[in-house]
Design a protein around this motif. Structure first.
Motif, PDB file in Angstrom:
ATOM      1  N   GLN A  65      -2.403  20.867  56.475  1.00  0.00           N
ATOM      2  CA  GLN A  65      -1.439  20.419  55.463  1.00  0.00           C
ATOM      3  C   GLN A  65      -0.019  20.394  56.034  1.00  0.00           C
ATOM      4  O   GLN A  65       0.768  19.510  55.702  1.00  0.00           O
ATOM      5  CB  GLN A  65      -1.507  21.339  54.238  1.00  0.00           C
ATOM      6  N   LYS A  66       0.269  21.356  56.883  1.00  0.00           N
ATOM      7  CA  LYS A  66       1.616  21.441  57.472  1.00  0.00           C
ATOM      8  C   LYS A  66       1.777  20.475  58.645  1.00  0.00           C
ATOM      9  O   LYS A  66       2.846  19.894  58.850  1.00  0.00           O
ATOM     10  CB  LYS A  66       1.882  22.873  57.924  1.00  0.00           C
ATOM     11  N   PHE A  67       0.694  20.294  59.416  1.00  0.00           N
ATOM     12  CA  PHE A  67       0.739  19.417  60.586  1.00  0.00           C
ATOM     13  C   PHE A  67      -0.436  18.437  60.532  1.00  0.00           C
ATOM     14  O   PHE A  67      -1.471  18.652  61.168  1.00  0.00           O
ATOM     15  CB  PHE A  67       0.656  20.241  61.883  1.00  0.00           C
ATOM     16  N   PRO A  68      -0.303  17.354  59.766  1.00  0.00           N
ATOM     17  CA  PRO A  68      -1.421  16.405  59.588  1.00  0.00           C
ATOM     18  C   PRO A  68      -1.972  15.843  60.891  1.00  0.00           C
ATOM     19  O   PRO A  68      -3.170  15.560  60.979  1.00  0.00           O
ATOM     20  CB  PRO A  68      -0.790  15.292  58.729  1.00  0.00           C
ATOM     21  N   VAL A  69      -1.130  15.714  61.913  1.00  0.00           N
ATOM     22  CA  VAL A  69      -1.601  15.149  63.182  1.00  0.00           C
ATOM     23  C   VAL A  69      -2.710  16.003  63.790  1.00  0.00           C
ATOM     24  O   VAL A  69      -3.572  15.496  64.526  1.00  0.00           O
ATOM     25  CB  VAL A  69      -0.422  14.998  64.175  1.00  0.00           C
ATOM     26  N   LEU A  70      -2.738  17.293  63.467  1.00  0.00           N
ATOM     27  CA  LEU A  70      -3.725  18.193  64.054  1.00  0.00           C
ATOM     28  C   LEU A  70      -5.106  18.064  63.419  1.00  0.00           C
ATOM     29  O   LEU A  70      -6.078  18.610  63.939  1.00  0.00           O
ATOM     30  CB  LEU A  70      -3.239  19.651  63.959  1.00  0.00           C
ATOM     31  N   LYS A  94       5.596  45.791  66.448  1.00  0.00           N
ATOM     32  CA  LYS A  94       6.190  44.712  65.663  1.00  0.00           C
ATOM     33  C   LYS A  94       5.135  44.184  64.711  1.00  0.00           C
ATOM     34  O   LYS A  94       3.993  43.951  65.106  1.00  0.00           O
ATOM     35  CB  LYS A  94       6.681  43.591  66.578  1.00  0.00           C
ATOM     36  N   LYS A  95       5.515  43.989  63.458  1.00  0.00           N
ATOM     37  CA  LYS A  95       4.602  43.421  62.472  1.00  0.00           C
ATOM     38  C   LYS A  95       4.853  41.922  62.348  1.00  0.00           C
ATOM     39  O   LYS A  95       6.002  41.489  62.244  1.00  0.00           O
ATOM     40  CB  LYS A  95       4.779  44.103  61.115  1.00  0.00           C
ATOM     41  N   ILE A  96       3.771  41.145  62.379  1.00  0.00           N
ATOM     42  CA  ILE A  96       3.888  39.704  62.227  1.00  0.00           C
ATOM     43  C   ILE A  96       2.789  39.192  61.298  1.00  0.00           C
ATOM     44  O   ILE A  96       1.744  39.823  61.160  1.00  0.00           O
ATOM     45  CB  ILE A  96       3.789  38.966  63.579  1.00  0.00           C
ATOM     46  N   ASN A  97       3.052  38.062  60.685  1.00  0.00           N
ATOM     47  CA  ASN A  97       2.024  37.363  59.927  1.00  0.00           C
ATOM     48  C   ASN A  97       1.359  36.370  60.876  1.00  0.00           C
ATOM     49  O   ASN A  97       2.039  35.538  61.488  1.00  0.00           O
ATOM     50  CB  ASN A  97       2.643  36.635  58.727  1.00  0.00           C
ATOM     51  N   VAL A  98       0.060  36.447  61.021  1.00  0.00           N
ATOM     52  CA  VAL A  98      -0.656  35.634  62.014  1.00  0.00           C
ATOM     53  C   VAL A  98      -0.468  34.145  61.745  1.00  0.00           C
ATOM     54  O   VAL A  98      -0.168  33.367  62.655  1.00  0.00           O
ATOM     55  CB  VAL A  98      -2.152  35.989  62.035  1.00  0.00           C
ATOM     56  N   LEU A  99      -0.647  33.723  60.493  1.00  0.00           N
ATOM     57  CA  LEU A  99      -0.518  32.299  60.174  1.00  0.00           C
ATOM     58  C   LEU A  99       0.896  31.804  60.446  1.00  0.00           C
ATOM     59  O   LEU A  99       1.085  30.712  61.001  1.00  0.00           O
ATOM     60  CB  LEU A  99      -0.898  32.052  58.709  1.00  0.00           C
ATOM     61  N   ASN A 100       1.893  32.601  60.072  1.00  0.00           N
ATOM     62  CA  ASN A 100       3.280  32.206  60.343  1.00  0.00           C
ATOM     63  C   ASN A 100       3.536  32.080  61.837  1.00  0.00           C
ATOM     64  O   ASN A 100       4.223  31.150  62.293  1.00  0.00           O
ATOM     65  CB  ASN A 100       4.254  33.211  59.734  1.00  0.00           C
ATOM     66  N   GLN A 101       3.001  33.039  62.602  1.00  0.00           N
ATOM     67  CA  GLN A 101       3.182  32.998  64.054  1.00  0.00           C
ATOM     68  C   GLN A 101       2.607  31.713  64.630  1.00  0.00           C
ATOM     69  O   GLN A 101       3.232  31.033  65.452  1.00  0.00           O
ATOM     70  CB  GLN A 101       2.504  34.213  64.693  1.00  0.00           C
ATOM     71  N   LEU A 102       1.394  31.381  64.198  1.00  0.00           N
ATOM     72  CA  LEU A 102       0.735  30.169  64.684  1.00  0.00           C
ATOM     73  C   LEU A 102       1.513  28.926  64.311  1.00  0.00           C
ATOM     74  O   LEU A 102       1.731  28.035  65.149  1.00  0.00           O
ATOM     75  CB  LEU A 102      -0.680  30.083  64.114  1.00  0.00           C
ATOM     76  N   GLN A 103       1.940  28.856  63.059  1.00  0.00           N
ATOM     77  CA  GLN A 103       2.578  27.634  62.576  1.00  0.00           C
ATOM     78  C   GLN A 103       4.018  27.485  63.062  1.00  0.00           C
ATOM     79  O   GLN A 103       4.446  26.378  63.401  1.00  0.00           O
ATOM     80  CB  GLN A 103       2.535  27.582  61.042  1.00  0.00           C
ATOM     81  N   GLU A 104       4.760  28.570  63.087  1.00  0.00           N
ATOM     82  CA  GLU A 104       6.193  28.479  63.375  1.00  0.00           C
ATOM     83  C   GLU A 104       6.522  28.578  64.857  1.00  0.00           C
ATOM     84  O   GLU A 104       7.574  28.093  65.288  1.00  0.00           O
ATOM     85  CB  GLU A 104       6.942  29.580  62.610  1.00  0.00           C
ATOM     86  N   ASN A 105       5.639  29.193  65.650  1.00  0.00           N
ATOM     87  CA  ASN A 105       5.989  29.422  67.051  1.00  0.00           C
ATOM     88  C   ASN A 105       5.053  28.762  68.062  1.00  0.00           C
ATOM     89  O   ASN A 105       5.385  28.727  69.261  1.00  0.00           O
ATOM     90  CB  ASN A 105       6.029  30.930  67.336  1.00  0.00           C
ATOM     91  N   ILE A 106       3.904  28.253  67.617  1.00  0.00           N
ATOM     92  CA  ILE A 106       2.939  27.717  68.579  1.00  0.00           C
ATOM     93  C   ILE A 106       2.466  26.326  68.187  1.00  0.00           C
ATOM     94  O   ILE A 106       2.734  25.337  68.882  1.00  0.00           O
ATOM     95  CB  ILE A 106       1.740  28.682  68.725  1.00  0.00           C
ATOM     96  N   LEU A 107       1.780  26.210  67.055  1.00  0.00           N
ATOM     97  CA  LEU A 107       1.195  24.931  66.665  1.00  0.00           C
ATOM     98  C   LEU A 107       2.252  23.893  66.299  1.00  0.00           C
ATOM     99  O   LEU A 107       1.998  22.697  66.396  1.00  0.00           O
ATOM    100  CB  LEU A 107       0.227  25.134  65.497  1.00  0.00           C
ATOM    101  N   ASN A 108       3.436  24.338  65.878  1.00  0.00           N
ATOM    102  CA  ASN A 108       4.504  23.380  65.591  1.00  0.00           C
ATOM    103  C   ASN A 108       4.854  22.565  66.830  1.00  0.00           C
ATOM    104  O   ASN A 108       4.994  21.332  66.772  1.00  0.00           O
ATOM    105  CB  ASN A 108       5.746  24.096  65.048  1.00  0.00           C
ATOM    106  N   ARG A 109       4.932  23.230  67.982  1.00  0.00           N
ATOM    107  CA  ARG A 109       5.260  22.528  69.222  1.00  0.00           C
ATOM    108  C   ARG A 109       4.083  21.688  69.721  1.00  0.00           C
ATOM    109  O   ARG A 109       4.289  20.594  70.249  1.00  0.00           O
ATOM    110  CB  ARG A 109       5.696  23.527  70.294  1.00  0.00           C
ATOM    111  N   VAL A 110       2.879  22.205  69.577  1.00  0.00           N
ATOM    112  CA  VAL A 110       1.706  21.437  69.984  1.00  0.00           C
ATOM    113  C   VAL A 110       1.624  20.136  69.175  1.00  0.00           C
ATOM    114  O   VAL A 110       1.405  19.047  69.727  1.00  0.00           O
ATOM    115  CB  VAL A 110       0.419  22.263  69.820  1.00  0.00           C
ATOM    116  N   ALA A 111       1.811  20.236  67.857  1.00  0.00           N
ATOM    117  CA  ALA A 111       1.752  19.053  66.999  1.00  0.00           C
ATOM    118  C   ALA A 111       2.847  18.056  67.356  1.00  0.00           C
ATOM    119  O   ALA A 111       2.596  16.842  67.463  1.00  0.00           O
ATOM    120  CB  ALA A 111       1.880  19.469  65.525  1.00  0.00           C
TER     121      ALA A 111
END
Length: 283
Positions: free
Chosen positions: A76-81, A18-35
């Motif tokens: 920029q996407k998650f200022p709280v972080l 499976k091909k993924i974009n690393v930044l998208n994976q981090l922002q859309e599936n992991i760091l979004n929930r952490v933030a």
């Protein structure tokens, strides 16, 4: 209206590339929930938020050497972080490790090749860490209650202002047609007949369950993989309510799901086990 089967799955699909974009994976599936979770817990108690962050760091920290990732887009996407740069760096490192990608990759905004198994594990393991960290910050009963509240609030934040689905019939048709356009690999689902404002579905496989088979706590696996479905179905239409009494994640042979239209259904009584056992394609 006959029962229709969609999807396909073999355990070997987990090894498919499976091909993924690393930044998208981090922002859309992991760091979004952490933030979101940091903000959610901060509203409950600043001490609880701090304990959660420290507990999560204990689970994921690899080493303290400096790696100059470009994390400005993340802030920029998650200022709280911005207040937690070391946490962000450790999330990146742990994610790359799970994806079997060198941790010293410099450009996060790049496409890489991994496997379905690693891709699924990269975000479900972090969800598992999240609920573990909340529990360790308080106690199991309150921690699970808080996590459920967080998941409901988080998923609800994506609900459209004007839900496009008007009826169960429309929902069923759209789900089946979508699968025909892009077959669902990993989930074999029987879509039953709609009757008295109830739409039953039986999910016979779960690739997520197989991907995190090694994680020990069955209740937490259910929370991180299945609990968001309750609000997710409701996002389609405020009148929809999901009931689910059996799940593959909890060791059952299938997931018994029933979507109720509260404008029609007199109650949320879930169909019997015998009903789901007898479901067959074309009947």
């Amino acid at each position: 209206m006959s029962t229709i089967k969609t999807g396909s799955y073999s355990i070997s699909n987990l090894a498919d590339s499976k091909k993924i974009n690393v930044l998208n994976q981090l922002q859309e599936n992991i760091l979004n929930r952490v933030a979101y979770l940091i903000q959610f817990l901060g509203k409950k108690s600043p001490i609880l938020k701090e304990k959660y962050v420290n507990s999560l760091l204990d689970k994921i920290s690899m080493d303290k050497s400096i790696i100059s990732y470009n994390i400005t887009p993340i802030f920029q996407k998650f200022p709280v972080l911005e207040n937690f740069p070391f946490l962000v760096e450790q999330v990146i490192r742990r994610t790359l490790e799970i994806l079997n990608i060198p941790v010293r990759i410099m450009d996060l905004n790049t496409e890489v090749e991994t496997t379905n198994r690693a891709n699924i594990r990269s975000y479900l393991i972090f969800r598992y860490y999240n609920v573990q960290s909340i529990i360790e910050s308080t106690d199991r009963v309150r921690g699970i209650s808080l996590y459920k509240e967080f998941v409901t609030e988080y998923v609800k934040s994506f609900a459209p202002q004007n839900p496009p689905i008007k009826s169960l019939e429309e929902f069923r048709s759209a789900t089946i047609q979508s699968n025909k356009k892009k077959p669902n690999i990993g989930w074999v689902i029987l879509h039953g007949k709609i009757q008295d404002g109830k739409f039953p579905q039986r999910k016979d496989t779960c690739m997520w369950k197989d991907a995190i088979q090694d994680l020990p706590d069955q209740e937490l696996k259910y929370l991180v993989a299945c609990y968001g479905d309750f609000q997710g179905y409701n996002n389609s239409n405020p009148a929809f309510r999901l009931t689910m009494e059996h799940t593959i994640m909890e060791g059952d042979p299938y997931c018994s799901c029933c979507l109720h239209d509260t404008r029609i259904a007199g109650n949320l009584t879930h169909p019997s086990r015998e009903f789901y056992d007898s479901m067959k394609e074309g009947i």
